[in-house]
Design a protein around this motif. Structure first.
Motif, PDB file in Angstrom:
ATOM      1  N   TYR A 242       0.838  -1.202   0.000  1.00  0.00           N
ATOM      2  CA  TYR A 242       0.000   0.000   0.000  1.00  0.00           C
ATOM      3  C   TYR A 242       0.875   1.254   0.000  1.00  0.00           C
TER       4      TYR A 242
ATOM      5  N   ILE B 280       0.906   4.181  -2.992  1.00  0.00           N
ATOM      6  CA  ILE B 280       0.540   5.594  -2.808  1.00  0.00           C
ATOM      7  C   ILE B 280       1.739   6.518  -2.983  1.00  0.00           C
TER       8      ILE B 280
ATOM      9  N   ALA C  40       0.614  10.043  -1.024  1.00  0.00           N
ATOM     10  CA  ALA C  40       0.980   9.728   0.355  1.00  0.00           C
ATOM     11  C   ALA C  40       1.269  11.007   1.144  1.00  0.00           C
TER      12      ALA C  40
ATOM     13  N   SER D  89      -6.577  13.422  -2.928  1.00  0.00           N
ATOM     14  CA  SER D  89      -5.580  12.437  -2.519  1.00  0.00           C
ATOM     15  C   SER D  89      -6.159  11.480  -1.493  1.00  0.00           C
TER      16      SER D  89
ATOM     17  N   ARG E  75      -6.311   7.506  -1.936  1.00  0.00           N
ATOM     18  CA  ARG E  75      -5.788   6.562  -0.937  1.00  0.00           C
ATOM     19  C   ARG E  75      -6.868   5.577  -0.522  1.00  0.00           C
TER      20      ARG E  75
END
Length: 161
Positions: free
Chosen positions: A37, A41, A55, A62, A66
């Motif tokens: 993950y 990101i 991230a 964003s 995510r």
């Protein structure tokens, strides 16, 4: 009594700084899944911020991206499927590493082209300077005599007369 408004203002200002520091909390089954993950990101660019990956960005888009990455991971999607879904939704701009195809070949080839071009310029400069050195060494006899007279302190006209 004067301290109450100052204390209230300080607490109010502090609540904004604390709120800005809140990060996403996702539940992962394994450390490898969490690392996957984090890698995903970090590789995707925020469409709003443009200079941040999703991230590091605090924008709402964003956050949405995510959440989408996490949801798709939990549903068993591969990395390619996740990236493809986000590219189809937000465009190719979200990829920091665009795929090599006929539209992006110049982007990928430019560093090599620039290095080769720079090398050719350096080679050309070196070859020209060597040619000039070689041409400078082949002076005629008359030019050599003129140079000797100049070095000896004689003027050109006193030697003629």
């Amino acid at each position: 009594m004067r301290r109450f408004p100052i204390l209230l203002f300080a607490l109010f200002a502090l609540s904004f700084t604390v709120q800005a520091e809140v990060k996403d909390v996702y539940d992962f089954d394994t450390r490898a899944e969490e690392q996957r993950y984090q890698n995903l990101i970090a590789e995707l660019r925020c469409p709003k911020c443009q200079n941040n990956n999703i991230a590091d960005s605090n924008s709402a888009i964003s956050q949405d991206m995510r959440d989408e990455v996490y949801r798709m991971m939990k549903n068993g999607a591969s990395n390619e499927e996740i990236v493809d879904a986000l590219v189809s939704r937000f465009g190719e701009f979200v990829q920091y590493k665009p795929p090599v195809d006929r539209r992006t070949i110049l982007l990928w080839a430019f560093p090599a082209i620039a290095v080769i071009g720079g090398f050719l310029v350096v080679v050309g400069v070196v070859m020209r300077s060597r040619q000039r050195e070689q041409q400078g060494e082949t002076l005629s006899q008359e030019d050599k005599r003129k140079a000797e007279r100049i070095l000896a302190g004689e003027s050109d006209e006193s030697a003629k007369g």
